[in-house]
Write a protein that holds these residues in place. Sequence first.
Motif, PDB file in Angstrom:
ATOM      1  N   LEU A 273     -18.619   7.778  34.261  1.00  0.00           N
ATOM      2  CA  LEU A 273     -18.111   6.927  33.483  1.00  0.00           C
ATOM      3  C   LEU A 273     -19.493   6.351  32.594  1.00  0.00           C
ATOM      4  O   LEU A 273     -19.205   6.285  31.247  1.00  0.00           O
ATOM      5  CB  LEU A 273     -17.657   5.550  33.941  1.00  0.00           C
ATOM      6  CG  LEU A 273     -16.028   5.598  34.639  1.00  0.00           C
ATOM      7  CD1 LEU A 273     -15.740   4.259  35.318  1.00  0.00           C
ATOM      8  CD2 LEU A 273     -15.232   6.053  33.705  1.00  0.00           C
ATOM      9  N   ILE A 274     -20.684   6.240  33.133  1.00  0.00           N
ATOM     10  CA  ILE A 274     -21.757   5.800  32.417  1.00  0.00           C
ATOM     11  C   ILE A 274     -22.271   6.951  31.489  1.00  0.00           C
ATOM     12  O   ILE A 274     -22.685   6.691  30.399  1.00  0.00           O
ATOM     13  CB  ILE A 274     -22.728   5.419  33.407  1.00  0.00           C
ATOM     14  CG1 ILE A 274     -22.455   4.169  34.174  1.00  0.00           C
ATOM     15  CG2 ILE A 274     -24.156   5.055  32.672  1.00  0.00           C
ATOM     16  CD1 ILE A 274     -23.610   3.716  35.194  1.00  0.00           C
ATOM     17  N   SER A 275     -21.968   8.139  32.041  1.00  0.00           N
ATOM     18  CA  SER A 275     -22.582   9.182  31.405  1.00  0.00           C
ATOM     19  C   SER A 275     -21.674   9.406  30.084  1.00  0.00           C
ATOM     20  O   SER A 275     -22.157   9.537  28.988  1.00  0.00           O
ATOM     21  CB  SER A 275     -22.358  10.442  32.210  1.00  0.00           C
ATOM     22  OG  SER A 275     -23.184  10.512  33.313  1.00  0.00           O
ATOM     23  N   PHE A 276     -20.362   9.531  30.164  1.00  0.00           N
ATOM     24  CA  PHE A 276     -19.238   9.481  29.232  1.00  0.00           C
ATOM     25  C   PHE A 276     -19.747   8.507  28.106  1.00  0.00           C
ATOM     26  O   PHE A 276     -19.676   8.717  26.792  1.00  0.00           O
ATOM     27  CB  PHE A 276     -17.920   9.438  29.494  1.00  0.00           C
ATOM     28  CG  PHE A 276     -17.202  10.788  30.054  1.00  0.00           C
ATOM     29  CD1 PHE A 276     -17.897  11.443  30.810  1.00  0.00           C
ATOM     30  CD2 PHE A 276     -15.916  11.025  29.487  1.00  0.00           C
ATOM     31  CE1 PHE A 276     -17.632  12.818  31.319  1.00  0.00           C
ATOM     32  CE2 PHE A 276     -15.525  12.311  29.959  1.00  0.00           C
ATOM     33  CZ  PHE A 276     -16.233  13.213  30.715  1.00  0.00           C
ATOM     34  N   SER A 277     -20.033   7.346  28.492  1.00  0.00           N
ATOM     35  CA  SER A 277     -20.231   6.240  27.644  1.00  0.00           C
ATOM     36  C   SER A 277     -21.562   6.333  27.043  1.00  0.00           C
ATOM     37  O   SER A 277     -21.649   6.063  25.489  1.00  0.00           O
ATOM     38  CB  SER A 277     -20.068   4.669  28.296  1.00  0.00           C
ATOM     39  OG  SER A 277     -18.987   4.537  29.179  1.00  0.00           O
ATOM     40  N   GLY A 278     -22.466   6.780  27.549  1.00  0.00           N
ATOM     41  CA  GLY A 278     -23.593   7.214  26.829  1.00  0.00           C
ATOM     42  C   GLY A 278     -23.791   8.118  25.926  1.00  0.00           C
ATOM     43  O   GLY A 278     -24.229   8.222  24.878  1.00  0.00           O
ATOM     44  N   VAL A 279     -22.872   9.240  26.146  1.00  0.00           N
ATOM     45  CA  VAL A 279     -22.504  10.320  24.990  1.00  0.00           C
ATOM     46  C   VAL A 279     -22.033   9.576  23.871  1.00  0.00           C
ATOM     47  O   VAL A 279     -22.350   9.808  22.519  1.00  0.00           O
ATOM     48  CB  VAL A 279     -21.828  11.462  25.671  1.00  0.00           C
ATOM     49  CG1 VAL A 279     -21.425  12.312  24.520  1.00  0.00           C
ATOM     50  CG2 VAL A 279     -22.752  12.327  26.629  1.00  0.00           C
ATOM     51  N   ILE A 280     -20.886   8.885  24.116  1.00  0.00           N
ATOM     52  CA  ILE A 280     -20.026   8.168  22.922  1.00  0.00           C
ATOM     53  C   ILE A 280     -21.008   7.314  22.267  1.00  0.00           C
ATOM     54  O   ILE A 280     -21.018   7.257  20.679  1.00  0.00           O
ATOM     55  CB  ILE A 280     -18.883   7.647  23.438  1.00  0.00           C
ATOM     56  CG1 ILE A 280     -17.892   8.463  24.096  1.00  0.00           C
ATOM     57  CG2 ILE A 280     -18.130   6.773  22.472  1.00  0.00           C
ATOM     58  CD1 ILE A 280     -16.682   7.717  25.078  1.00  0.00           C
ATOM     59  N   ALA A 281     -21.813   6.468  23.004  1.00  0.00           N
ATOM     60  CA  ALA A 281     -22.839   5.925  22.101  1.00  0.00           C
ATOM     61  C   ALA A 281     -23.682   6.507  21.501  1.00  0.00           C
ATOM     62  O   ALA A 281     -24.187   6.095  20.410  1.00  0.00           O
ATOM     63  CB  ALA A 281     -23.497   4.912  23.242  1.00  0.00           C
ATOM     64  N   THR A 282     -24.491   7.646  21.941  1.00  0.00           N
ATOM     65  CA  THR A 282     -25.221   8.503  21.114  1.00  0.00           C
ATOM     66  C   THR A 282     -24.566   8.878  19.852  1.00  0.00           C
ATOM     67  O   THR A 282     -25.419   8.856  19.034  1.00  0.00           O
ATOM     68  CB  THR A 282     -25.805   9.550  22.069  1.00  0.00           C
ATOM     69  OG1 THR A 282     -26.196   9.147  23.295  1.00  0.00           O
ATOM     70  CG2 THR A 282     -26.792  10.584  21.148  1.00  0.00           C
ATOM     71  N   THR A 312     -32.009   6.092  16.412  1.00  0.00           N
ATOM     72  CA  THR A 312     -31.131   4.996  16.618  1.00  0.00           C
ATOM     73  C   THR A 312     -29.971   5.202  17.937  1.00  0.00           C
ATOM     74  O   THR A 312     -29.356   4.480  18.820  1.00  0.00           O
ATOM     75  CB  THR A 312     -30.181   4.589  15.479  1.00  0.00           C
ATOM     76  OG1 THR A 312     -31.116   4.341  14.349  1.00  0.00           O
ATOM     77  CG2 THR A 312     -29.322   3.511  15.747  1.00  0.00           C
ATOM     78  N   GLY A 313     -29.525   6.610  17.794  1.00  0.00           N
ATOM     79  CA  GLY A 313     -28.694   6.978  18.975  1.00  0.00           C
ATOM     80  C   GLY A 313     -29.135   7.040  20.249  1.00  0.00           C
ATOM     81  O   GLY A 313     -28.670   6.458  21.361  1.00  0.00           O
TER      82      GLY A 313
END
Length: 404
Positions: A273-282, A312-313
Amino acid sequence: MASFVEVCRYNPNKPVPVYSTSLPCVCPCRVSTRKALILPHFSEYSSLRIVRDVKPKPLFRSRAGRISFKRRFLTAVARAESDQLGDDHSKGDDGTIQNVEEKQRKSSQLKKRVIFGVGIGLPVGGVVLAGGWVFTVALAASVFIGSREYFDLVRSRGIAKGMTPPPRYVSRACSVICSLMPILTLYYGNIDISVTCAAFVVAMALLVQRESPRFAQLSSTMFGLFYCGYLPCFWVKLRCGLAAPSLNTGIGRTWPILLGGQAHWTVGLVATLISFSGVIATDTFAFLGGKAFGRTPLTSISPKKTWEGTFTGLVGCIAITILLSKSLSWPQSLFSSIAFGFLTFFGSVFGDLTESMIKRDAGVKDSGSLIPGHGGILDRVDSYIFTGALAYSFIKTSLRLYGV
């Protein structure tokens, strides 16, 4: 003063003489003259137009006539200037209309991207929460479609100009093998032997083909097995392999027992979940930062990416990772959270640039048209391909007791 014209018979080889005789005038100062005029050849009159019922114009114009001619000339000039201004205004209006239409098109495309992005993100979140065979089968289906898109790019005109693509039956067989790799990973836990056997079989099929085998065929096929098949399998290892329970996660205490209770919230689920969220945030922060502050191009592979947007990403990815780490109580160390966010960002950018390089050589904008407003599967999952491998390797080698 009136005059009459006497024309002789026409001879095509000789010019036509015209005799003009003036009628006698009452004025004694006028002298009657009889002169021979030579008209040009009749072929030279081909571009002339005959106008009927035209009144003869006087040879000499009066002062009033000259004044009226000046007025007509000035009026014509004024009309021409007004027409030119009108054309300029119409061009300006056309440019404004085009700008408005372009903004509306971009707004509609952005709206479509957001709608389909949310529509895809919610089911994907449910699949990640489910885990097990649901997660693995969904990943296998995505891998199959993505590998098909990859081999279509390899066989496209842009790449095929400088190399010999693999035969179609080999590319289809590789797509099936890639889709089976996540399932074998879940079943056996390790697919090193399976990948080695698959690579050997594909290499032999290329070497014994009827046509002359080429190294480009072998290299593009082996990279396809690695890129589309082997790397996505690390998500299965991350989500389903790290089964250690994340006991400190607050949401696990209130999770329904019918859905697995607190034991359902494992290190693998939290890390995914954290990895997926990090990719979306990037992707999101890089897009917004590039629009607002982007000035310096990042690389020639993707001209729209800028250093300002990339930075920024990075900030957005690390910030989201820290927030989720504090909320889910994993990993315990702040330094580990920052390192995990940096690896997620690096894998996301590297995967995006890799797929952009393939599309650039292929001469296409999108890898497919499966998802409206987004392109193909590879266009959406390119940032996840390397991220799973980096996240799993970091947790296995660097986090003590899996960061619990």
